[in-house]
Design an enzyme around this catalytic site. Structure first.
Site, PDB file in Angstrom:
ATOM      1  N   HIS A 149     -11.639   9.490 -43.857  1.00 26.40           N
ATOM      2  CA  HIS A 149     -11.533   8.604 -42.703  1.00 26.40           C
ATOM      3  C   HIS A 149     -10.522   7.487 -42.946  1.00 26.40           C
ATOM      4  O   HIS A 149      -9.809   7.066 -42.030  1.00 26.40           O
ATOM      5  CB  HIS A 149     -12.911   8.016 -42.382  1.00 26.40           C
ATOM      6  CG  HIS A 149     -12.953   7.215 -41.123  1.00 26.40           C
ATOM      7  ND1 HIS A 149     -12.678   7.753 -39.894  1.00 26.40           N
ATOM      8  CD2 HIS A 149     -13.219   5.893 -40.913  1.00 26.40           C
ATOM      9  CE1 HIS A 149     -12.787   6.813 -38.965  1.00 26.40           C
ATOM     10  NE2 HIS A 149     -13.101   5.678 -39.562  1.00 26.40           N
ATOM     11  N   LYS A 195      -8.206   1.842 -27.193  1.00 23.83           N
ATOM     12  CA  LYS A 195      -9.649   2.069 -27.132  1.00 23.83           C
ATOM     13  C   LYS A 195     -10.385   0.893 -27.762  1.00 23.83           C
ATOM     14  O   LYS A 195      -9.963   0.355 -28.782  1.00 23.83           O
ATOM     15  CB  LYS A 195      -9.994   3.359 -27.894  1.00 23.83           C
ATOM     16  CG  LYS A 195     -11.465   3.694 -27.975  1.00 23.83           C
ATOM     17  CD  LYS A 195     -11.703   4.902 -28.862  1.00 23.83           C
ATOM     18  CE  LYS A 195     -11.498   4.574 -30.331  1.00 23.83           C
ATOM     19  NZ  LYS A 195     -11.814   5.714 -31.223  1.00 23.83           N
ATOM     20  N   GLY A 214     -17.902  11.617 -27.076  1.00 22.54           N
ATOM     21  CA  GLY A 214     -17.774  10.745 -25.916  1.00 22.54           C
ATOM     22  C   GLY A 214     -16.359  10.225 -25.751  1.00 22.54           C
ATOM     23  O   GLY A 214     -15.765  10.318 -24.670  1.00 22.54           O
TER      24      GLY A 214
END
Length: 321
Positions: free
Chosen positions: A131, A193, A226
């Site tokens: 990540h 975002k 989502g």
């Protein structure tokens, strides 16, 4: 050169381990993992590990705590069984998203997991698309972070898409997205975002031209999907012709598959770093295997060769063909 090699499969990546064993033409070492009624884990090897180079194949995916405990207990058992070396091939490194204190009084769980693995006896870690690359610095043992991008490149190159735009789902993913865009000779777009709460996101804008383009959203993890489905819908609203996604780790927690099936996505392409159970199979989800790359890495470690050169050669094969 592979005489000392032993391949151990725990419960998370049995299919991936089987593919690796077939490529290497090496049997999986017989072991037994027992989960007691109270959740306690027991690992038992069915033959000697003394003097062997042992490779444990295990992602710490759901149920994360059980998978992690299996690895820790397995490492401890191998250490006490006098294994020569213990390497954890951890295709998906759980807790990687907790790599910093985002708020006061939060843990840095990725560092804690690194310490646990080292204490248990692990001597080397091989992961896929961490990540955050700086997680490698949490370990005091060698960590190799290999990329799935060459596999994704080959898949989308074979689709012969036109007017491609690679889309980063946030500002932090720009570097990863740019690498695929460079190979595909495509521009990038960036999604602005915000995440008010874990597993929830709000999209404010998309920076870049996506009208009449084939868009590929590039990311490392898809969890509840989502954000991914919101991004796909936003791209379609702005005139994108088709929307695909190339995401390394398909966590796909409930209700991800339902969302993907009902979304504007043409196809979600993931790897087998996390197994996809039958109940999550979908015409919109394509799984690509990391087995060939991991097999080459194991051989390189056994032969004392550079892993970066192995990964570079693997990438060049996919980029050139």
């Amino acid at each position: 050169m592979l005489d000392r090699l032993k391949l151990v499969s725990l419960t998370a990546n049995e299919d991936l381990t089987k593919k690796i064993s077939e490529i290497l033409n090496i049997d999986i070492t017989p072991t037994k993992v027992t989960h007691f009624a109270d959740g306690e884990v027991l690992f038992e090897g069915k033959e000697s590990f003394r003097g062997n180079n042992v490779y444990i194949i295990q992602s710490t995916c759901a149920p994360v705590t059980e998978r992690l405990m299996e690895v820790l207990i397995c490492c401890d058992a191998l250490k006490r069984a006098s294994a020569r070396t213990i390497t954890c091939i951890m295709p998906y490194f759980g807790y990687a998203r907790q790599d910093r204190k985002a708020k006061a009084r939060q843990p840095i769980s990725a560092k804690l997991v690194a310490d646990l693995l080292t204490t248990a006896g692990c001597q080397r870690i091989v992961c896929t698309d961490l990540h955050a690359s700086q997680i490698q610095g949490f370990f005091n043992i060698p960590v190799d972070d290999v990329s799935a991008l060459p596999i994704f490149y080959r898949y989308f190159k074979d689709l012969d898409l036109k007017d491609i735009v690679c889309v980063s789902p946030d500002h932090g993913g720009v570097v990863r997205t740019s690498k695929l865009a460079e190979k595909l000779n495509a521009p990038i777009a960036i999604i602005d975002k915000r995440r008010p709460r874990p597993n929830e996101a709000e999209i404010f804008a998309i920076v870049g031209d996506v009208k009449d383009k084939d868009c590929i959203i590039v990311d490392d993890i898809v969890d509840t999907a989502g954000t991914l489905c919101l991004a796909a819908e936003k791209l379609k609203q702005l005139g994108a012709r088709h929307v695909y996604a190339a995401i390394s780790h398909g966590v796909l927690s409930t209700p991800a598959v339902e969302r993907i099936n009902n979304s504007s996505l043409e196809k979600l392409v993931i790897t087998d770093t996390i197994p996809l159970p039958k109940e999550k199979h979908s015409d919109k989800i394509e799984v690509l295997s990391m087995a060939e790359l991991f097999s080459r890495i194991i051989v390189a470690l056994e032969e004392g060769k550079s892993l970066s050169s192995v990964h570079k050669a693997f990438a060049n094969e996919h980029y050139s063909n």
